[in-house]
Design an enzyme around this catalytic site. Structure first.
Site, PDB file in Angstrom:
ATOM      1  N   TYR A 215      -2.915  56.778   5.964  1.00  0.00           N
ATOM      2  CA  TYR A 215      -3.289  57.896   6.079  1.00  0.00           C
ATOM      3  C   TYR A 215      -2.193  58.844   7.038  1.00  0.00           C
ATOM      4  O   TYR A 215      -1.941  58.262   8.257  1.00  0.00           O
ATOM      5  CB  TYR A 215      -4.633  57.940   6.909  1.00  0.00           C
TER       6      TYR A 215
ATOM      7  N   TYR B  32      -3.370  66.740   0.411  1.00  0.00           N
ATOM      8  CA  TYR B  32      -4.368  66.489   1.373  1.00  0.00           C
ATOM      9  C   TYR B  32      -5.833  66.613   0.924  1.00  0.00           C
ATOM     10  O   TYR B  32      -6.523  67.677   0.860  1.00  0.00           O
ATOM     11  CB  TYR B  32      -4.342  67.259   2.652  1.00  0.00           C
TER      12      TYR B  32
END
Length: 385
Positions: A289, A339
């Site tokens: 992440y 994203y």
């Protein structure tokens, strides 16, 4: 601890285009990605009896998407109120639902108009109660402002430098160039990185992930059923969700956190590796992440790929590049692909393990790690082919 090792598998994946302005409703995006994932699995919409998603007040409900898809008997429809920490949680929850007999075949999705619609971090209540009364007066309002403090603490404690972050940003951009889905495919040098404008000290523009419109989805079912479907299954070996003892009042709260030089992954590492029956040394490729460049270092340290404070030197010298010792974020990551709140990492993991990643394929990729989250709470998952 997750105790369903290899009992469930991801059998289908799907995504929309990733853009700055979709011109569509979030529910429409979710439906497109979900239907593509179902068809990728060789299934029909009527085969689905579970839907799971997560959102931050910015998405379409699972039941609404199921209705738009025409599912007549949805036995399990759940929406988690979660940020980036939820990207692996929903897949683990789908396994639990099937294990409990609540469903047999579950679609997990994340959909958002994160650039043209509700922008992440927008809409925070600035009233003087809860954690906000302590953070807002100091200018700790948006996520870049908050996480800049974590990055600065790591720099102070361990000597981490922008050179380390530049290595991450440029490596992930190189990966994105090979990815036709990626929003950012323009080559980026380290000079480009250092010449980019500063957003909030110590972050430059290329330390911060994209804002994106789009959706992605996966289909999960039992390993037994997966054997008869279209693709070679990608098995869920293990996973973990959670954080440390002082997670705070909400997803934005880190005031109580014991040390901002490490994050949630230090606390969930044992559960993750024990559930999967493997360790960091067994991982062939990882999707970490990367809402910010610094969060990659914290995950690598917390999960035991290197010692605390050694994340910066660890990523240098091509180690995390496509042909390196530990290829990371092979699609370009949240910094350069898109994203979609980290769920796009799960799709890339599946493609790598299927061997379908084209020019960005990591040779002999058998085990892939995915992580989600960057502050006090997160999730991780280990997949194998």
């Amino acid at each position: 601890m997750f105790k369903l090792r290899d009992k469930y598998a991801i059998v289908g994946i799907g995504n929309t285009d990733y853009t700055k302005a979709s011109g569509r409703t979030v529910r429409s995006l979710a439906t497109e990605a979900s239907v593509k994932a179902i068809h990728d699995a060789g299934l029909e919409v009527a085969d689905i009896d579970g839907m799971v998603s997560f959102n931050f007040n910015d998405s379409a409900p699972a039941m609404g998407v199921a209705t738009e898809m025409g599912i007549e008997d949805i036995g399990y429809a759940v929406d988690y109120a979660a940020g980036g920490n939820g990207a692996n949680l929903i897949t683990l929850a789908a396994c639990a639902a099937i294990e409990a007999g609540l469903a047999e075949t579950v679609v997990c999705f994340r959909a958002m108009n994160g650039r043209s619609g509700f922008r992440l971090g927008g809409g925070r209540d600035m009233a003087a109660y809860g954690v906000t009364q302590f953070t807002a007066p100091l200018g700790w309002i948006t996520y870049p402002q908050a996480m800049a403090m974590w990055a600065r603490r790591h720099m102070i404690d361990y000597g981490t430098s922008p050179e380390h972050w530049a290595e991450i940003a440029t490596t992930f951009r190189d990966n994105a160039i090979r990815n036709p889905r990626a929003m950012q495919r323009t080559p980026m040098t380290k000079d480009d990185y250092f010449n980019s404008r500063q957003i909030v000290d110590p972050f430059r523009m290329y330390d911060i992930c994209l804002e994106s419109d789009g959706a992605c989805a996966v289909v999960i079912t039992s390993a037994e059923r997966a054997k008869d479907l279209k693709h070679k299954p990608v098995y869920i070996m293990g996973g973990a969700y959670g954080g440390g003892p002082s997670q705070g009042d909400d997803l934005f709260d880190a005031i109580r956190w014991p040390s901002h030089s490490h994050n949630c992954f230090k606390y969930i590492a044992d559960d993750l590796w024990n559930s999967a029956g493997v360790g960091p040394e067994d991982v062939d490729v990882a999707q970490i992440y990367d809402c910010f460049t610094y969060s990659v270092l914290m995950a690598l340290e917390g999960l035991g790929f290197c010692k605390e404070g050694e994340g910066g030197p660890f990523v240098m010298g091509g180690r995390i590049a496509k042909g390196g010792e530990l290829p990371l974020n092979t699609a370009g990551g949240l910094l350069s692909e898109a994203y979609i709140h980290g769920f796009n990492h799960v799709l890339e993991a599946v493609e790598q393990l299927r061997g379908d990643a084209g020019d960005r394929q990591v040779e002999n990729a058998k085990i892939c790690l995915t992580t989600a989250g960057a502050m006090t709470c997160g999730s991780a998952m280990v997949l194998r082919n």
